[in-house]
Design an enzyme around this catalytic site. Structure first.
Site, short mmCIF file in Angstrom:
data_model
loop_
_atom_site.label_atom_id
_atom_site.label_comp_id
_atom_site.label_asym_id
_atom_site.label_seq_id
_atom_site.Cartn_x
_atom_site.Cartn_y
_atom_site.Cartn_z
N SER A 1 0.54 -1.28 0.46
CA SER A 1 0.00 0.21 0.25
C SER A 1 1.01 1.52 -0.11
O SER A 1 0.81 2.27 -0.44
CB SER A 1 -1.09 -0.08 0.98
OG SER A 1 0.11 0.16 2.73
N ASP B 1 6.07 -12.82 3.50
CA ASP B 1 5.94 -11.71 3.77
C ASP B 1 6.77 -10.22 4.27
O ASP B 1 6.49 -9.74 4.50
CB ASP B 1 4.81 -11.45 5.14
CG ASP B 1 4.01 -10.57 5.75
OD1 ASP B 1 3.53 -9.01 3.82
OD2 ASP B 1 3.56 -9.64 6.41
N ASN C 1 5.08 -3.01 8.55
CA ASN C 1 4.24 -2.55 9.74
C ASN C 1 4.64 -3.42 10.80
O ASN C 1 4.06 -3.44 12.01
CB ASN C 1 2.91 -2.41 9.97
CG ASN C 1 2.46 -1.17 8.61
OD1 ASN C 1 3.21 -0.13 9.25
ND2 ASN C 1 1.82 -1.87 7.71
#
Ligand SMILES: O=C(O)/C=C(\CC(=O)C(=O)O)C(=O)O
Length: 293
Positions: A77, A248, A253
């Site tokens: 994102s 991942d 984050n």
């Protein structure tokens, strides 16, 4: 937490230990990202986090270190709907990476086909409010009808909105891939309400896939992530042809508890104990979705 002088965060270890588990030949890390490099690929003005550079060289170095052969790079994102960093990484991979894009739903057919030529095989709809400002379901449904042949839709949501999302998911007529199993509460166990709701989605049609990923995000107790292994192994056993696995990396984050990539790989035999299950999870299933042509 590691933050540089520009406030950009690092959420990955620089020198991860090698795993004990060796993936089968041709194994695919089917969920990873690249960040930047920001001087060539600036972050979106709407980015909710600003990471340090984690480009293709680092990703491919990790791939080799962990014993994988290929990557599926999912547009993160922080790069918004500009897929240039993802496409650049795919272009540098010698055919060993493919990708999932995030697009403005108004994208033209011509632009979608250019993404296909660049190695993209799906688009991602992200429903996490902490990551995106809006997720227009009607526009998402419309673009999902115009995808190049063989593409699928990746959806990222949290378990508490699964029921609300069901009519939307049911209306998508191309295969679905659900990120991190829709983030169930794994401490509820394999038969808890979140897993039961997720199984209802899997039972509703046979083209829903899931990523058996992210013990670090889903199991707050931390390594060795026993609750994750206990909740997820039965799902992989019951749907061996519909599961995917990924690191991942670079763990967006996760800067406060950076996961150990070697330990993540060592989780694989705990959720897929047999060689056959591992081959499906790591080779057959991702190859069918991303390297069918
Ligand atoms: O990619 C992931 O696994 C998870 C993310 C980041 C993300 O999805 C994005 O930035 O697009 C998260 O939960 O913060």
């Amino acid at each position: 937490m590691s933050v540089d002088s520009e406030g950009r965060i690092r959420s990955w270890t620089l020198d991860p230990p090698r795993p004990r588990y060796r993936p089968p030949e041709g194994a695919v890390d089917a969920h990873c990202h690249v960040f930047g490099p920001a001087d060539r690929f600036p972050f979106s003005a709407k980015a909710k986090y600003l990471p340090q550079d984690a480009g293709p060289d680092m990703l491919f170095g990790l791939r080799d270190r962990l014993g994988f052969a290929r990557n599926v790079i999912v547009q993160a994102s922080c790069h918004g709907t500009d897929n240039a960093a993802t496409l650049d990484a795919i272009a540098q991979s010698d055919g060993r990476a493919r990708g999932v894009a995030v697009v403005d739903p108004g994208i033209s057919e011509e632009e979608l086909h250019a993404l296909h030529a660049g190695g993209i095989r799906g688009i991602r709809f992200n429903f996490l409010k902490r990551l995106v400002d809006d997720a227009p379901k009607d526009r998402f449904l419309e673009v999902a009808t115009r995808l190049p042949a063989g593409w699928h839709v990746v959806v990222y949501f949290e378990a508490d909105i699964l029921e609300e999302l069901r009519p939307f998911l049911d209306a998508i007529r191309v295969p679905l891939v659900i990120d991190h199993m829709g983030r169930p509460d794994v401490t509820q166990g394999p038969d808890g309400p979140d897993m039961r709701a997720f199984r209802r989605l899997l039972e509703s049609r046979d083209d829903v896939h899931f990523k058996a990923t992210c013990p670090d995000r889903l199991d707050a107790a931390g390594p060795p992530w026993d609750a994750f292994a206990e909740a997820v192994a039965p799902l992989v056993a019951d749907y061996p042809d519909r599961c995917l696995w990924g690191t991942d990396w670079p763990h967006p984050n996760m800067q406060d508890a950076i996961p150990d990539d070697g330990a993540l790989v060592d989780m694989i035999p705990r959720i897929a104990p047999t060689e056959e299950a591992q081959r499906k999870l790591l080779v057959d299933n991702p190859m069918r979705l991303y390297w069918a042509d």
